[in-house]
Design a protein around this motif. Structure first.
Motif, PDB file in Angstrom:
ATOM      1  N   SER A  70     -11.855 -11.111   0.266  1.00 19.55           N
ATOM      2  CA  SER A  70     -10.660 -11.319  -0.308  1.00 19.55           C
ATOM      3  C   SER A  70     -10.750 -12.129  -1.600  1.00 19.55           C
ATOM      4  N   GLY A  71     -11.847 -13.153  -1.747  1.00 17.29           N
ATOM      5  CA  GLY A  71     -12.066 -13.709  -2.976  1.00 17.29           C
ATOM      6  C   GLY A  71     -12.215 -12.924  -4.302  1.00 17.29           C
ATOM      7  N   LEU A  72     -12.821 -11.726  -3.985  1.00 16.36           N
ATOM      8  CA  LEU A  72     -13.099 -10.646  -5.150  1.00 16.36           C
ATOM      9  C   LEU A  72     -12.017 -10.445  -5.992  1.00 16.36           C
ATOM     10  N   ALA A  73     -10.571 -10.225  -5.496  1.00 16.25           N
ATOM     11  CA  ALA A  73      -9.566  -9.655  -5.933  1.00 16.25           C
ATOM     12  C   ALA A  73      -9.225 -10.655  -7.144  1.00 16.25           C
ATOM     13  N   ALA A  74      -9.373 -11.903  -7.428  1.00 17.42           N
ATOM     14  CA  ALA A  74      -9.355 -12.784  -8.258  1.00 17.42           C
ATOM     15  C   ALA A  74      -9.950 -12.941  -9.343  1.00 17.42           C
ATOM     16  N   THR A  75     -10.956 -12.258  -9.396  1.00 15.52           N
ATOM     17  CA  THR A  75     -12.136 -12.630 -10.497  1.00 15.52           C
ATOM     18  C   THR A  75     -11.704 -11.405 -11.586  1.00 15.52           C
ATOM     19  N   SER A  76     -12.440 -11.748 -12.832  1.00 20.06           N
ATOM     20  CA  SER A  76     -12.097 -11.097 -14.042  1.00 20.06           C
ATOM     21  C   SER A  76     -12.548  -9.614 -13.834  1.00 20.06           C
ATOM     22  N   LYS A  77     -11.938  -8.676 -14.852  1.00 12.91           N
ATOM     23  CA  LYS A  77     -12.232  -7.293 -14.766  1.00 12.91           C
ATOM     24  C   LYS A  77     -13.359  -7.209 -16.002  1.00 12.91           C
ATOM     25  N   PRO A  78     -14.203  -6.228 -16.035  1.00 14.31           N
ATOM     26  CA  PRO A  78     -15.321  -6.115 -16.787  1.00 14.31           C
ATOM     27  C   PRO A  78     -14.977  -5.259 -17.861  1.00 14.31           C
ATOM     28  N   THR A  79     -15.621  -5.510 -19.039  1.00 16.79           N
ATOM     29  CA  THR A  79     -15.216  -5.071 -20.366  1.00 16.79           C
ATOM     30  C   THR A  79     -15.849  -3.764 -20.334  1.00 16.79           C
ATOM     31  N   THR A  80     -15.139  -2.699 -20.709  1.00 16.24           N
ATOM     32  CA  THR A  80     -15.396  -1.332 -20.894  1.00 16.24           C
ATOM     33  C   THR A  80     -14.579  -0.514 -21.812  1.00 16.24           C
ATOM     34  N   SER A  81     -15.241   0.485 -22.135  1.00 16.40           N
ATOM     35  CA  SER A  81     -14.555   1.443 -23.404  1.00 16.40           C
ATOM     36  C   SER A  81     -13.872   2.495 -22.651  1.00 16.40           C
ATOM     37  N   LEU A  82     -13.678   2.510 -21.305  1.00 11.79           N
ATOM     38  CA  LEU A  82     -13.116   3.919 -20.582  1.00 11.79           C
ATOM     39  C   LEU A  82     -11.620   3.432 -20.880  1.00 11.79           C
ATOM     40  N   GLU A  83     -11.057   4.459 -21.052  1.00 11.20           N
ATOM     41  CA  GLU A  83      -9.451   4.503 -21.127  1.00 11.20           C
ATOM     42  C   GLU A  83      -8.619   4.976 -19.968  1.00 11.20           C
ATOM     43  N   ALA A  84      -7.561   4.552 -19.563  1.00 10.87           N
ATOM     44  CA  ALA A  84      -6.648   5.162 -18.576  1.00 10.87           C
ATOM     45  C   ALA A  84      -6.334   6.413 -18.961  1.00 10.87           C
ATOM     46  N   PRO A  85      -6.302   7.522 -18.042  1.00  9.62           N
ATOM     47  CA  PRO A  85      -5.632   8.828 -18.224  1.00  9.62           C
ATOM     48  C   PRO A  85      -4.264   8.798 -18.170  1.00  9.62           C
ATOM     49  N   ALA A  86      -3.796   9.746 -19.012  1.00  9.36           N
ATOM     50  CA  ALA A  86      -2.159   9.846 -18.828  1.00  9.36           C
ATOM     51  C   ALA A  86      -1.761  10.377 -17.563  1.00  9.36           C
ATOM     52  N   GLN A  87      -0.796   9.893 -16.908  1.00  4.36           N
ATOM     53  CA  GLN A  87      -0.318  10.331 -15.593  1.00  4.36           C
ATOM     54  C   GLN A  87       1.065  10.835 -15.686  1.00  4.36           C
ATOM     55  N   ASN A  88       1.514  11.158 -16.988  1.00  5.45           N
ATOM     56  CA  ASN A  88       2.507  11.886 -17.255  1.00  5.45           C
ATOM     57  C   ASN A  88       2.632  13.126 -16.818  1.00  5.45           C
ATOM     58  N   PRO A  89       3.784  13.924 -16.753  1.00  4.52           N
ATOM     59  CA  PRO A  89       3.616  15.403 -16.387  1.00  4.52           C
ATOM     60  C   PRO A  89       2.377  15.942 -17.086  1.00  4.52           C
ATOM     61  N   PRO A  90       1.591  16.830 -16.533  1.00  9.28           N
ATOM     62  CA  PRO A  90       1.940  17.527 -15.257  1.00  9.28           C
ATOM     63  C   PRO A  90       1.402  16.731 -13.844  1.00  9.28           C
ATOM     64  N   VAL A  91       1.438  15.339 -13.852  1.00  4.86           N
ATOM     65  CA  VAL A  91       0.893  15.003 -12.462  1.00  4.86           C
ATOM     66  C   VAL A  91       1.990  15.195 -11.478  1.00  4.86           C
ATOM     67  N   SER A  92       1.640  15.891 -10.405  1.00  7.98           N
ATOM     68  CA  SER A  92       2.518  16.168  -9.202  1.00  7.98           C
ATOM     69  C   SER A  92       2.003  15.003  -8.336  1.00  7.98           C
ATOM     70  N   GLY A  93       2.887  14.705  -7.594  1.00  5.78           N
ATOM     71  CA  GLY A  93       2.890  13.744  -6.337  1.00  5.78           C
ATOM     72  C   GLY A  93       2.896  12.162  -6.878  1.00  5.78           C
ATOM     73  N   PRO A  94       2.611  11.424  -6.022  1.00  7.63           N
ATOM     74  CA  PRO A  94       3.086   9.951  -6.206  1.00  7.63           C
ATOM     75  C   PRO A  94       2.246   9.618  -7.542  1.00  7.63           C
ATOM     76  N   ARG A  95       2.581   8.371  -8.236  1.00  9.97           N
ATOM     77  CA  ARG A  95       1.877   7.787  -9.255  1.00  9.97           C
ATOM     78  C   ARG A  95       0.732   6.972  -8.483  1.00  9.97           C
ATOM     79  N   MET A  96      -0.332   7.165  -8.991  1.00  8.01           N
ATOM     80  CA  MET A  96      -1.651   6.396  -8.791  1.00  8.01           C
ATOM     81  C   MET A  96      -1.832   4.934  -9.196  1.00  8.01           C
ATOM     82  N   THR A  97      -1.601   3.885  -8.452  1.00 10.05           N
ATOM     83  CA  THR A  97      -1.747   2.750  -9.142  1.00 10.05           C
ATOM     84  C   THR A  97      -2.802   1.913  -8.942  1.00 10.05           C
ATOM     85  N   PHE A  98      -3.939   2.486  -8.627  1.00 14.96           N
ATOM     86  CA  PHE A  98      -5.343   1.973  -8.613  1.00 14.96           C
ATOM     87  C   PHE A  98      -6.079   2.826  -9.555  1.00 14.96           C
ATOM     88  N   ASP A  99      -6.949   2.099 -10.324  1.00 11.53           N
ATOM     89  CA  ASP A  99      -7.855   3.173 -11.233  1.00 11.53           C
ATOM     90  C   ASP A  99      -9.102   2.770 -11.070  1.00 11.53           C
TER      91      ASP A  99
END
Length: 193
Positions: free
Chosen positions: A25-54
């Motif tokens: 449980s202590g891991l959830a509060a730590t900082s996020k790593p620096t990355t050059s990766l970007e989040a993908p667009a989840q706009n249409p044509p995504v079908s089904g619920p929006r994924m809230t964890f990347d």
């Protein structure tokens, strides 16, 4: 209920239901790593619920360190489309490759599909901090292992194994399902409820 230390022994038999406690449980509060990766667009044509964890952007430095992935090469792997979508990252070190995916198909469908496709040993139902899941050797053989965890939009899957010879894995007494369960236990606190 099994402790995390007892889980590796229990997984080697891979039967029944096990539950791990509030190990990470202590891991959830730590900082996020620096990355050059970007989040993908989840706009249409995504079908089904929006994924809230990347799996690429929502992991923490604490998780990566504890999982032995802080020096890993990271590669994004996404499928956005019909009928369901997945987001994912592959983490590769000199000793192991861990693939973390999240998808918006139902957890129940994954459980049924996994059982129908399995040509090797069946999976075991697990609970990590009260979250339902299942774990077992990879569908194609027992060199890799796969764990699914339920989320409010679908599931997160942790899959992978060692990049070592079978002889080296045996010589060192490494347990691939024990390692996948350990990593799943570390990532669980980072997942949405």
């Amino acid at each position: 209920m099994l402790s995390l230390a007892g889980v590796a022994a229990a997984i080697s038999g891979c039967t029944g239901t096990s539950e791990t406690g509030d190990v990470a449980s202590g891991l959830a509060a730590t900082s996020k790593p620096t990355t050059s990766l970007e989040a993908p667009a989840q706009n249409p044509p995504v079908s089904g619920p929006r994924m809230t964890f990347d799996p690429c952007l929502d992991v923490t430095n604490g998780f990566l360190q504890q999982a032995g992935l802080s020096e890993a090469k990271i590669k994004r792997w996404d499928f956005i489309g019909e009928p369901t979508s997945m987001l994912g990252c592959d983490y590769t070190t000199a000793e192991k490759t861990i693939m973390i995916r999240t998808g918006n198909d139902t957890y129940e469908n994954q459980l049924v599909t996994d059982g129908a496709l399995r040509h090797v040993k069946n999976t075991d139902l697990i609970k990590i901090n009260g979250r339902e899941g299942f774990i077992g050797p990879n569908r194609l053989g027992d060199e890799d292992c796969t764990a699914f965890l339920r989320t409010d939009y679908g599931y997160v899957v942790v899959n992978g194994g060692y990049r070592l010879s079978t002889n080296e894995v045996q010589r060192r007494g490494l347990d691939v399902c024990g390692e996948i369960l350990r990593i799943s236990t570390l990532i669980e606190p980072l997942l949405p409820r």
